[in-house]
Motif scaffolding. Structure first.
Motif, PDB file in Angstrom:
ATOM      1  N   GLN A   1     -28.920  48.964  30.495  1.00 15.76           N
ATOM      2  CA  GLN A   1     -30.052  49.814  30.872  1.00 15.76           C
ATOM      3  C   GLN A   1     -31.333  48.987  30.833  1.00 15.76           C
ATOM      4  O   GLN A   1     -31.650  48.356  29.821  1.00 15.76           O
TER       5      GLN A   1
ATOM      6  N   LYS B   1     -22.717  52.358  35.250  1.00 13.15           N
ATOM      7  CA  LYS B   1     -24.127  52.324  34.837  1.00 13.15           C
ATOM      8  C   LYS B   1     -24.910  53.486  35.446  1.00 13.15           C
ATOM      9  O   LYS B   1     -25.780  54.056  34.796  1.00 13.15           O
TER      10      LYS B   1
ATOM     11  N   SER C   1     -31.764  55.534  28.231  1.00 15.26           N
ATOM     12  CA  SER C   1     -31.108  55.311  29.524  1.00 15.26           C
ATOM     13  C   SER C   1     -32.112  55.368  30.669  1.00 15.26           C
ATOM     14  O   SER C   1     -33.141  56.052  30.581  1.00 15.26           O
ATOM     15  N   ASP C   2     -31.807  54.646  31.738  1.00 17.23           N
ATOM     16  CA  ASP C   2     -32.685  54.648  32.909  1.00 17.23           C
ATOM     17  C   ASP C   2     -32.746  56.030  33.556  1.00 17.23           C
ATOM     18  O   ASP C   2     -33.807  56.445  34.030  1.00 17.23           O
TER      19      ASP C   2
END
Length: 218
Positions: A199, A46, A174-175
């Protein structure tokens, strides 16, 4: 941060925003991980989402203390990605994004692509789906010293779009991408892609799960 009163430039991420390629990227990454004998947890993976491939492998080499060249791993992963890309007939644009791109283009807005993917992959997508006609410029995070979450890619996008940051918006899934936009001081729409459920997008200025909503805002 409020939506800019006058939007003149829309900066698109690619993977997960324009094309649903997150799954084939993940397959290519995990095949590469298996080939070098490392087990990457979901939590660790992640943290790599949204970064350039070279930054991701630099992080992994350091994390596992591997005696391997990150650039060789990039080439390894890229071959696997290309194989999936060329042999997966189901690969498609994200639902509604083509209509959104047309909407923005027809309004005379400047469109910039700012992706962590290598330019060879960006060109592969843009040629396959005939997107070059809409975009003023394309930027690859792989060509920068640091990719997302570093804000440089979006700062450069605003410059290439010849638009003040306060008249730009970013679309990200996405973060890492959201953080890059935050730190660049540019309003960011978080697109909740069903294929990127890991996310949070918690720091996006506005979250959507359907691009049709953006037709009324942009």
């Amino acid at each position: 941060m409020n939506v800019p009163k006058e939007i003149k430039c829309v900066i698109f991420d690619m993977d997960g925003v324009i094309i649903d390629s997150e799954e084939i990227h993940k397959k290519a990454y995990y095949e590469t991980f298996a080939s070098i004998g490392v087990t990457v947890s979901d939590d660790l993976y992640k943290t790599l989402t949204g970064s350039s491939t070279i930054n991701a492998f630099q992080k992994l080499v350091a994390h596992f203390n591997l005696d391997l060249d990150p650039e060789e791993l990039v080439l390894n992963k890229r071959k696997r990605y290309v194989n999936f890309f060329e042999n997966d007939p189901t690969l498609h644009l994200v639902k509604g994004v083509e209509e959104l791109i047309n909407h923005c283009h027809n309004k005379g807005l400047t469109l910039i692509l700012a992706s962590s993917s290598a330019m060879v992959n960006i060109d592969r997508v843009f040629n396959r789906f005939n997107l070059n006609q809409y975009f003023t410029a394309k930027i690859s995070g792989a060509d920068l010293p640091q990719s997302k979450p570093n804000p440089e890619i979006f700062e450069k996008a605003a410059i290439l779009g010849n638009t003040p940051k306060e008249n730009c918006v970013v679309i990200e899934d996405s973060d890492n991408g959201v953080k890059a936009a935050n730190d660049a001081g540019i309003f960011v729409f978080g697109y909740r892609n069903p294929l990127a459920e890991d996310q949070s997008l918690i720091n996006a200025d506005f979250i959507v799960n359907n691009f049709k909503r953006l037709h009324k805002i942009i």
